[in-house]
Write an enzyme that holds these catalytic residues in place. Structure first.
Site, mmCIF file in Angstrom:
data_model
loop_
_atom_site.group_PDB
_atom_site.id
_atom_site.type_symbol
_atom_site.label_atom_id
_atom_site.label_comp_id
_atom_site.label_asym_id
_atom_site.label_seq_id
_atom_site.Cartn_x
_atom_site.Cartn_y
_atom_site.Cartn_z
ATOM 1 N N ASP A 14 0.965 -1.220 0.079
ATOM 2 C CA ASP A 14 0.039 0.045 -0.015
ATOM 3 C C ASP A 14 0.944 1.295 -0.031
ATOM 4 O O ASP A 14 0.658 2.191 1.062
ATOM 5 C CB ASP A 14 -0.809 -0.106 1.372
ATOM 6 N N GLU A 197 -11.030 -0.624 -4.044
ATOM 7 C CA GLU A 197 -10.456 -0.254 -2.929
ATOM 8 C C GLU A 197 -9.349 0.511 -3.420
ATOM 9 O O GLU A 197 -8.897 0.787 -4.427
ATOM 10 C CB GLU A 197 -9.907 -1.225 -1.942
#
Length: 321
Positions: A14, A197
């Site tokens: 991420d 997402e």
């Protein structure tokens, strides 16, 4: 075109890289233990690989910010530093079989965000009006307004998370009600899990492009994209156009699997657009993919098509062992 070492930073999922006005690149990402937030900085992207990380926040012993600290992003807004992240109060799954994350914001008003943990203070949860699983917040400015984009579960919609946008009153408070921009609907978005997402926004060629990631976090994980002309109402979902096919995905030939949860930065020349993302180089994952630490941070330049849309190409092969 610059060739960067890849993976640039190992075991950091991420990833988020921001180039500040001081000439430094600031990097943050999920750490494998999901227990703290760290920042590192360097004058070059390559330098981030060797920069010493500084822990600026640690998870609480109990409560809503005590477990599974995910996907921090560092932003500089009106002369202050902010980090968005998601956290849960338990590792247990809820009645729907999902984690129990909510979104949070911390702030630093010191010019140097790496000076001390004491310089960071908590604003608490960023509330959206829906009390459900939510994560992966980012923000961007348009027409002198600040917008928040994130992923959240709607109990009435099948799947784990949809993408939402709202205008912000300030960096930790929403001003408008959430507007859903996208939900998992295409075959490639619904492999393993129904997921939208990890949104990221870039503004080029008179348009805003919003990339996101879909499906389970294995080799099926891939990036999709929405776009909107920058003179249209960003809070009107009908103004956004969604690509029907992924714009960045696994490359089996070079063993690059599950590229996604991206962010954008710019090269050292101040012009070259850089795609930042995580990726694995194998598909045989033992146990839960979430706890496999080998999602590595990668960076690569990308170009633009004649129609003004980004051309991300394919995930570059690893060039470092």
């Amino acid at each position: 075109m610059t060739v960067y070492t890849n993976p640039l930073i190992v075991q950091r999922a991420d990833p988020y890289i921001y180039k500040h006005t001081d000439g430094y690149y600031y990097f943050t990402a999920s750490v494998p233990a999901y227990n703290l937030i760290e920042i590192r900085r360097a004058k070059t992207l390559e330098g981030l690989a060797h920069a010493a990380p500084r822990t600026i926040w640690r998870k609480h012993e109990s409560g809503p910010m005590s477990q599974l600290i995910w996907a921090p992003e560092i932003h500089y807004i009106d002369g202050k530093w902010f980090i968005y992240f998601a956290a849960a109060e338990t590792t247990a799954l809820d009645k729907n079989g999902m984690f129990q994350h909510r979104m949070f914001c911390i702030e630093c008003d010191n010019a140097d965000p790496m000076r001390s943990e004491d310089d960071w203070f908590e604003h608490g949860q960023v509330k959206t009006g829906m009390d459900s699983f939510s994560l992966d917040a980012t923000c961007f400015e348009a027409n002198n307004k600040l917008y928040y984009v994130w992923a959240q579960k709607d109990p009435d919609i099948k799947g784990n998370s949809n993408l939402y946008i709202a205008e912000m009153e300030n960096p930790w408070t929403l001003k408008t009600k959430p507007v859903m921009l996208s939900k998992p609907e295409f075959d490639w978005e619904t492999i393993g899990f129904w997921v939208n997402e990890g949104p990221a926004v870039i503004h080029r060629n008179g348009r805003f492009f919003l990339t996101y990631s879909a499906s389970a976090t294995d080799e099926h994980y891939a990036m999709g994209m929405l776009s909107i002309p920058d003179d249209q109402d960003l809070l009107d979902a009908s103004n956004w156009t969604k690509s029907k096919k992924p714009v960045f995905q696994s490359d089996m030939a070079t063993h690059q699997y599950g590229p996604g949860h991206n962010s954008f930065t710019v090269g050292e020349d101040g012009k070259t657009d850089i795609l930042v993302y995580h990726c694995r180089d194998y598909t045989e994952i033992k146990g839960d993919p979430l706890y496999d630490p080998n999602r590595h941070t990668k960076v690569q330049p990308f170009t633009w098509n004649e129609d003004g849309t980004p051309n991300f190409g394919k995930p570059v092969p690893y060039n470092y062992d």
